[in-house]
Design a protein around this motif. Structure first.
Motif, PDB file in Angstrom:
ATOM      1  N   THR A 171       0.802  -1.227   0.000  1.00  0.00           N
ATOM      2  CA  THR A 171       0.000   0.000   0.000  1.00  0.00           C
ATOM      3  C   THR A 171       0.835   1.278   0.000  1.00  0.00           C
ATOM      4  O   THR A 171       0.283   2.371  -0.133  1.00  0.00           O
ATOM      5  N   SER A 172       2.178   1.181   0.151  1.00  0.00           N
ATOM      6  CA  SER A 172       2.985   2.390   0.358  1.00  0.00           C
ATOM      7  C   SER A 172       2.829   3.409  -0.774  1.00  0.00           C
ATOM      8  O   SER A 172       2.690   4.612  -0.525  1.00  0.00           O
ATOM      9  N   LEU A 173       2.829   2.922  -2.021  1.00  0.00           N
ATOM     10  CA  LEU A 173       2.710   3.850  -3.152  1.00  0.00           C
ATOM     11  C   LEU A 173       1.373   4.588  -3.104  1.00  0.00           C
ATOM     12  O   LEU A 173       1.306   5.803  -3.297  1.00  0.00           O
ATOM     13  N   TYR A 174       0.301   3.832  -2.801  1.00  0.00           N
ATOM     14  CA  TYR A 174      -1.029   4.437  -2.779  1.00  0.00           C
ATOM     15  C   TYR A 174      -1.177   5.407  -1.617  1.00  0.00           C
ATOM     16  O   TYR A 174      -1.892   6.397  -1.710  1.00  0.00           O
ATOM     17  N   ALA A 175      -0.492   5.116  -0.497  1.00  0.00           N
ATOM     18  CA  ALA A 175      -0.539   6.020   0.652  1.00  0.00           C
ATOM     19  C   ALA A 175       0.053   7.380   0.273  1.00  0.00           C
ATOM     20  O   ALA A 175      -0.485   8.427   0.637  1.00  0.00           O
ATOM     21  N   ALA A 176       1.172   7.375  -0.484  1.00  0.00           N
ATOM     22  CA  ALA A 176       1.776   8.631  -0.917  1.00  0.00           C
ATOM     23  C   ALA A 176       0.901   9.315  -1.970  1.00  0.00           C
ATOM     24  O   ALA A 176       0.665  10.524  -1.919  1.00  0.00           O
ATOM     25  N   ALA A 177       0.392   8.522  -2.919  1.00  0.00           N
ATOM     26  CA  ALA A 177      -0.447   9.084  -3.985  1.00  0.00           C
ATOM     27  C   ALA A 177      -1.716   9.707  -3.411  1.00  0.00           C
ATOM     28  O   ALA A 177      -2.179  10.753  -3.889  1.00  0.00           O
ATOM     29  N   ALA A 178      -2.288   9.081  -2.361  1.00  0.00           N
ATOM     30  CA  ALA A 178      -3.523   9.598  -1.773  1.00  0.00           C
ATOM     31  C   ALA A 178      -3.321  11.013  -1.246  1.00  0.00           C
ATOM     32  O   ALA A 178      -4.159  11.897  -1.465  1.00  0.00           O
ATOM     33  N   VAL A 179      -2.194  11.252  -0.557  1.00  0.00           N
ATOM     34  CA  VAL A 179      -1.941  12.590  -0.010  1.00  0.00           C
ATOM     35  C   VAL A 179      -1.734  13.591  -1.148  1.00  0.00           C
ATOM     36  O   VAL A 179      -2.256  14.708  -1.119  1.00  0.00           O
ATOM     37  N   ALA A 244       7.065  12.661 -10.427  1.00  0.00           N
ATOM     38  CA  ALA A 244       6.615  12.627  -9.036  1.00  0.00           C
ATOM     39  C   ALA A 244       7.812  12.453  -8.107  1.00  0.00           C
ATOM     40  O   ALA A 244       8.686  11.612  -8.358  1.00  0.00           O
ATOM     41  N   PHE A 245       7.876  13.248  -7.060  1.00  0.00           N
ATOM     42  CA  PHE A 245       9.006  13.150  -6.130  1.00  0.00           C
ATOM     43  C   PHE A 245       8.610  13.480  -4.692  1.00  0.00           C
ATOM     44  O   PHE A 245       8.738  12.643  -3.800  1.00  0.00           O
ATOM     45  N   ASP A 246       8.106  14.718  -4.484  1.00  0.00           N
ATOM     46  CA  ASP A 246       7.930  15.265  -3.136  1.00  0.00           C
ATOM     47  C   ASP A 246       7.217  14.321  -2.166  1.00  0.00           C
ATOM     48  O   ASP A 246       7.756  13.990  -1.115  1.00  0.00           O
ATOM     49  N   TYR A 247       5.995  13.911  -2.515  1.00  0.00           N
ATOM     50  CA  TYR A 247       5.183  13.168  -1.552  1.00  0.00           C
ATOM     51  C   TYR A 247       5.746  11.770  -1.301  1.00  0.00           C
ATOM     52  O   TYR A 247       5.681  11.258  -0.183  1.00  0.00           O
ATOM     53  N   VAL A 248       6.317  11.149  -2.339  1.00  0.00           N
ATOM     54  CA  VAL A 248       6.922   9.827  -2.145  1.00  0.00           C
ATOM     55  C   VAL A 248       8.139   9.963  -1.234  1.00  0.00           C
ATOM     56  O   VAL A 248       8.287   9.228  -0.249  1.00  0.00           O
ATOM     57  N   TYR A 249       9.002  10.918  -1.543  1.00  0.00           N
ATOM     58  CA  TYR A 249      10.227  11.085  -0.759  1.00  0.00           C
ATOM     59  C   TYR A 249       9.900  11.407   0.695  1.00  0.00           C
ATOM     60  O   TYR A 249      10.534  10.893   1.616  1.00  0.00           O
ATOM     61  N   LEU A 250       8.912  12.278   0.912  1.00  0.00           N
ATOM     62  CA  LEU A 250       8.595  12.707   2.269  1.00  0.00           C
ATOM     63  C   LEU A 250       7.875  11.627   3.070  1.00  0.00           C
ATOM     64  O   LEU A 250       8.069  11.517   4.278  1.00  0.00           O
ATOM     65  N   LEU A 251       7.026  10.832   2.426  1.00  0.00           N
ATOM     66  CA  LEU A 251       6.202   9.887   3.173  1.00  0.00           C
ATOM     67  C   LEU A 251       6.821   8.498   3.287  1.00  0.00           C
ATOM     68  O   LEU A 251       6.653   7.823   4.306  1.00  0.00           O
ATOM     69  N   THR A 252       7.503   8.034   2.259  1.00  0.00           N
ATOM     70  CA  THR A 252       8.004   6.657   2.293  1.00  0.00           C
ATOM     71  C   THR A 252       9.488   6.534   1.935  1.00  0.00           C
ATOM     72  O   THR A 252      10.059   5.455   2.070  1.00  0.00           O
ATOM     73  N   GLN A 253      10.122   7.599   1.451  1.00  0.00           N
ATOM     74  CA  GLN A 253      11.509   7.523   0.939  1.00  0.00           C
ATOM     75  C   GLN A 253      11.656   6.410  -0.093  1.00  0.00           C
ATOM     76  O   GLN A 253      12.740   5.839  -0.249  1.00  0.00           O
ATOM     77  N   GLY A 254      10.582   6.067  -0.778  1.00  0.00           N
ATOM     78  CA  GLY A 254      10.652   5.018  -1.795  1.00  0.00           C
ATOM     79  C   GLY A 254      10.481   3.618  -1.225  1.00  0.00           C
ATOM     80  O   GLY A 254      10.381   2.655  -1.969  1.00  0.00           O
ATOM     81  N   GLY A 255      10.409   3.487   0.079  1.00  0.00           N
ATOM     82  CA  GLY A 255      10.330   2.172   0.710  1.00  0.00           C
ATOM     83  C   GLY A 255       8.908   1.778   1.033  1.00  0.00           C
ATOM     84  O   GLY A 255       7.983   2.431   0.559  1.00  0.00           O
ATOM     85  N   PRO A 256       8.652   0.762   1.819  1.00  0.00           N
ATOM     86  CA  PRO A 256       9.671  -0.177   2.297  1.00  0.00           C
ATOM     87  C   PRO A 256      10.135  -1.122   1.193  1.00  0.00           C
ATOM     88  O   PRO A 256       9.325  -1.505   0.346  1.00  0.00           O
ATOM     89  N   ALA A 257      11.424  -1.448   1.222  1.00  0.00           N
ATOM     90  CA  ALA A 257      12.050  -2.342   0.233  1.00  0.00           C
ATOM     91  C   ALA A 257      11.769  -1.889  -1.196  1.00  0.00           C
ATOM     92  O   ALA A 257      11.400  -2.692  -2.044  1.00  0.00           O
ATOM     93  N   HIS A 258      11.911  -0.590  -1.447  1.00  0.00           N
ATOM     94  CA  HIS A 258      11.746   0.001  -2.786  1.00  0.00           C
ATOM     95  C   HIS A 258      10.339  -0.142  -3.353  1.00  0.00           C
ATOM     96  O   HIS A 258      10.131   0.104  -4.537  1.00  0.00           O
ATOM     97  N   SER A 259       9.353  -0.549  -2.518  1.00  0.00           N
ATOM     98  CA  SER A 259       8.023  -0.826  -3.073  1.00  0.00           C
ATOM     99  C   SER A 259       7.352   0.425  -3.615  1.00  0.00           C
ATOM    100  O   SER A 259       6.491   0.340  -4.483  1.00  0.00           O
ATOM    101  N   SER A 260       7.694   1.620  -3.093  1.00  0.00           N
ATOM    102  CA  SER A 260       7.048   2.828  -3.605  1.00  0.00           C
ATOM    103  C   SER A 260       8.044   3.703  -4.372  1.00  0.00           C
ATOM    104  O   SER A 260       7.796   4.883  -4.593  1.00  0.00           O
ATOM    105  N   GLU A 261       9.180   3.108  -4.772  1.00  0.00           N
ATOM    106  CA  GLU A 261      10.187   3.875  -5.507  1.00  0.00           C
ATOM    107  C   GLU A 261       9.606   4.387  -6.834  1.00  0.00           C
ATOM    108  O   GLU A 261       8.940   3.648  -7.549  1.00  0.00           O
ATOM    109  N   VAL A 262       9.817   5.674  -7.106  1.00  0.00           N
ATOM    110  CA  VAL A 262       9.493   6.216  -8.423  1.00  0.00           C
ATOM    111  C   VAL A 262      10.811   6.709  -9.025  1.00  0.00           C
ATOM    112  O   VAL A 262      11.811   6.809  -8.316  1.00  0.00           O
ATOM    113  N   MET A 263      10.803   7.037 -10.314  1.00  0.00           N
ATOM    114  CA  MET A 263      12.071   7.399 -10.955  1.00  0.00           C
ATOM    115  C   MET A 263      12.720   8.614 -10.280  1.00  0.00           C
ATOM    116  O   MET A 263      13.940   8.691 -10.174  1.00  0.00           O
ATOM    117  N   GLY A 264      11.902   9.534  -9.797  1.00  0.00           N
ATOM    118  CA  GLY A 264      12.447  10.720  -9.144  1.00  0.00           C
ATOM    119  C   GLY A 264      13.257  10.385  -7.903  1.00  0.00           C
ATOM    120  O   GLY A 264      14.373  10.880  -7.726  1.00  0.00           O
TER     121      GLY A 264
END
Lengths: 308, 274
Positions: A171-179, A244-264
């Motif tokens: 769910t990590s990617l969706y948690a960042a996308a939701a915000v 996309a960068f800000d919300y992913v970096y701030l909420l999950t840092q691309g983790g856990p285990a790269h599951s929410s990593e985006v190219m940014g």
């Protein structure tokens, strides 16, 4: 290119008079105008374009980012990146991000804009409320959601006994996308409403006289009328989804285990965690490629507006 | 009866979305006055007493006094540079007095969509090499360059709406181009300057990627970056985090509500990056 453009004064009212006194005076005036436009162009070229061209160069080197010592390594960086499963995850996540943003905020934006069209008195009130998350900083929005909503100890999720969505791989990617979507949709409402209000009133009246209901008027009058805006915002969404960068970096840092990593975030980690600026440049180049496709499309779509 | 029913439904839907937009902000407001045992009980309850302890802690540890100064200097730099440069460029593109204006327009459209990740790495290396990191004015100018294309487009549309006659009259009176732009046209496009200033100002104030990369030293951190550094230390102290958030939210919402007409007009008249 230049010669195919029809001469157009671009302003209402009288056509622009042809300068009578040519020669010295006219040349001086042209020089003044170039002088006026120069600061804007120079800033953009020095800060954006030249480093951009350098990125193009560095993507083919093993540059560490410190000093200017590097060797050309050909397409080694790209081979490494394409072989890295994290890159595949990142690209997939960017595409998921794009699909989410092309569906949810667009539907909510269209619905709320259509409803606001008839609420003349409350229109400003609602627009201001819908835009509040949009004008706040990503840092503030992300930390507020992390601390008081997603938090399992004391947050809303904790109150309902739920695990934080940011720490689960599924769910990590969706948690960042939701915000991000919570912060973004109000902007679309305002843009769509602005476009809908440009629709000629007589078209709306004609459709109503023909017996079209609220949905019919929306479907056959407003929707075709705002098509250019829908298209433009769609292209913009494509561009920003690959960045996309800000919300992913701030909420999950691309983790856990790269599951929410985006190219940014993937590129940023190369540059500022492992000091592989060459690889970071290569990822930046790949991201820009998608942006460039959309950008060419955007320039093409808006070419009439640009040269009017 | 049917129209009444419809109006009620549409009000309910709009109110529902307003609640979605506001709930996190309301939670910030009520929890910023509560101590942690109250919050851990239930984040939705109202505070039992009005305590400002959380605000004092947040203000001190987030270095908000320094943050406000840095954010104002950074945002001020961006807004001034953008208004001067984009104002002048917007005028030239509106009156089309340079032959290459279509090429410049296409250049600006492309520049508007260039991702930060395409130029940030070499730019950082050069700026760091020159010892110019941790300088809010440098970051202000970088953000101005990023906002320039969009601001130029928006200023151009405002200049397009100035009647040609006014310009002609000014030229008749013997004003040169620079006098014409600064004394006659800039005052006439004042709403445009305010719109661009507010939108660009918000962008600069809220910016994260460039600021966090170029401002590492605690003495140069902006308000939002100072708040971010609190996250590690105070992640379990929800009340303090919410007080910090409220200190950041209130001034921005106050400016936004005061100038909402310009923001909404600017957004409705053209795509704004965000």
């Amino acid at each position: 290119m230049l010669t195919t453009l029809a001469p157009d004064t671009g302003r209402s009212g009288k056509p622009r008079p042809v300068p009578v006194r040519r020669g010295n005076h006219f040349r001086k005036q042209t020089a003044t105008n170039y002088l006026l436009i120069a600061p804007a162009l120079l800033l953009s070229i020095v800060i954006v374009v030249i480093p951009g061209i350098l990125t193009l160069l560095f993507a083919f080197t093993n540059w560490s980012g410190i000093g200017f010592n590097f060797d050309f390594v050909g397409i080694q960086n790209f081979q490494d990146i394409f072989a890295d499963p994290v890159f595949a995850t990142s690209l997939t996540n960017n595409i998921k991000w794009l699909v989410l943003f092309l569906v949810i905020p667009v539907i909510v934006g269209l619905l709320t804009a259509a409803l606001l069209l008839r609420r003349k008195k409350m229109r400003t009130f609602y627009q201001v409320i819908f835009l509040m998350p949009y004008v706040l900083a990503p840092v503030v929005n992300a930390l507020v959601w992390q601390t008081i909503i997603y938090n399992p100890n004391g947050g809303v999720f904790g109150l309902f006994g739920l695990q934080p969505p940011t720490s689960s791989q599924s769910t990590s990617l969706y948690a960042a996308a939701a915000v991000d979507m919570w912060h973004y949709w109000g902007f679309l409402t305002v843009v769509y409403l602005g476009a809908m209000r440009q629709t000629p009133v007589d078209q709306v009246e004609a459709a109503s006289l023909d017996g079209a209901g609220g949905w019919g008027v929306f479907r056959h009058v407003y929707l075709p009328s705002i098509r250019p805006t829908l298209l433009l915002m769609g292209v913009m969404t494509v561009i920003f989804s690959f960045l996309a960068f800000d919300y992913v970096y701030l909420l999950t840092q691309g983790g856990p285990a790269h599951s929410s990593e985006v190219m940014g975030t993937y590129a940023y980690a190369f540059a500022f965690s492992s000091f592989e600026f060459g690889k970071a440049a290569a990822v930046g180049l790949i991201m820009s490629f998608f942006g460039l496709l959309a950008s060419v499309l955007y320039t093409w779509i808006s070419r009439r507006d640009l040269t009017r | 009866m049917r129209t009444y029913f419809r109006a009620t439904i549409s009000h309910l839907v709009l109110a529902g979305f307003a609640v979605i937009a506001l709930i996190p902000l309301v939670l910030v407001l009520i929890n910023s006055f509560k101590n942690n045992s109250e919050i851990y009980g239930n984040p939705f309850t109202l505070p039992t007493s009005l305590s400002f302890d959380n605000f004092v802690t947040a203000w001190t540890y987030g270095k908000f006094a320094q943050g406000f100064i840095n954010s104002i200097l950074l945002t001020g730099t961006t807004v001034v540079v953008v208004l001067v440069c984009a104002g002048l460029a917007g005028y030239v593109l509106a009156v089309q007095k340079v032959k290459s204006w279509p090429i410049i327009m296409i250049y600006l459209t492309m520049a508007m969509t260039v991702p930060i990740q395409l130029f940030i790495f070499p730019l950082y290396s050069v700026i760091a090499g020159a010892g110019l990191t941790d300088n809010v004015f440098v970051v202000g100018v970088i953000l101005a360059a990023i906002n320039m294309p969009f601001a130029t487009f928006l200023m151009r549309t405002f200049f397009l709406n100035v009647p040609v006659e006014i310009e002609e009259a000014a030229v008749m009176d013997g004003l040169n181009t620079i006098q014409l732009v600064t004394r006659v046209l800039f005052p006439m496009v004042r709403p445009g300057l305010i719109t661009v200033g507010v939108i660009v100002g918000l962008n600069a104030w809220n910016e994260f990627l460039i600021s966090s990369t170029f401002l590492q030293d605690s003495s140069t951190k902006t308000l939002t970056l100072g708040f971010l550094t609190m996250n590690g230390t105070f992640s379990t102290d929800i009340g303090t985090m919410m007080a910090g958030a409220l200190i950041l939210i209130v001034p921005i919402l106050a400016v936004f509500i005061a100038l909402q007409r310009y923001v909404v007009d600017g957004m409705a008249s053209g795509a704004v990056k965000g």
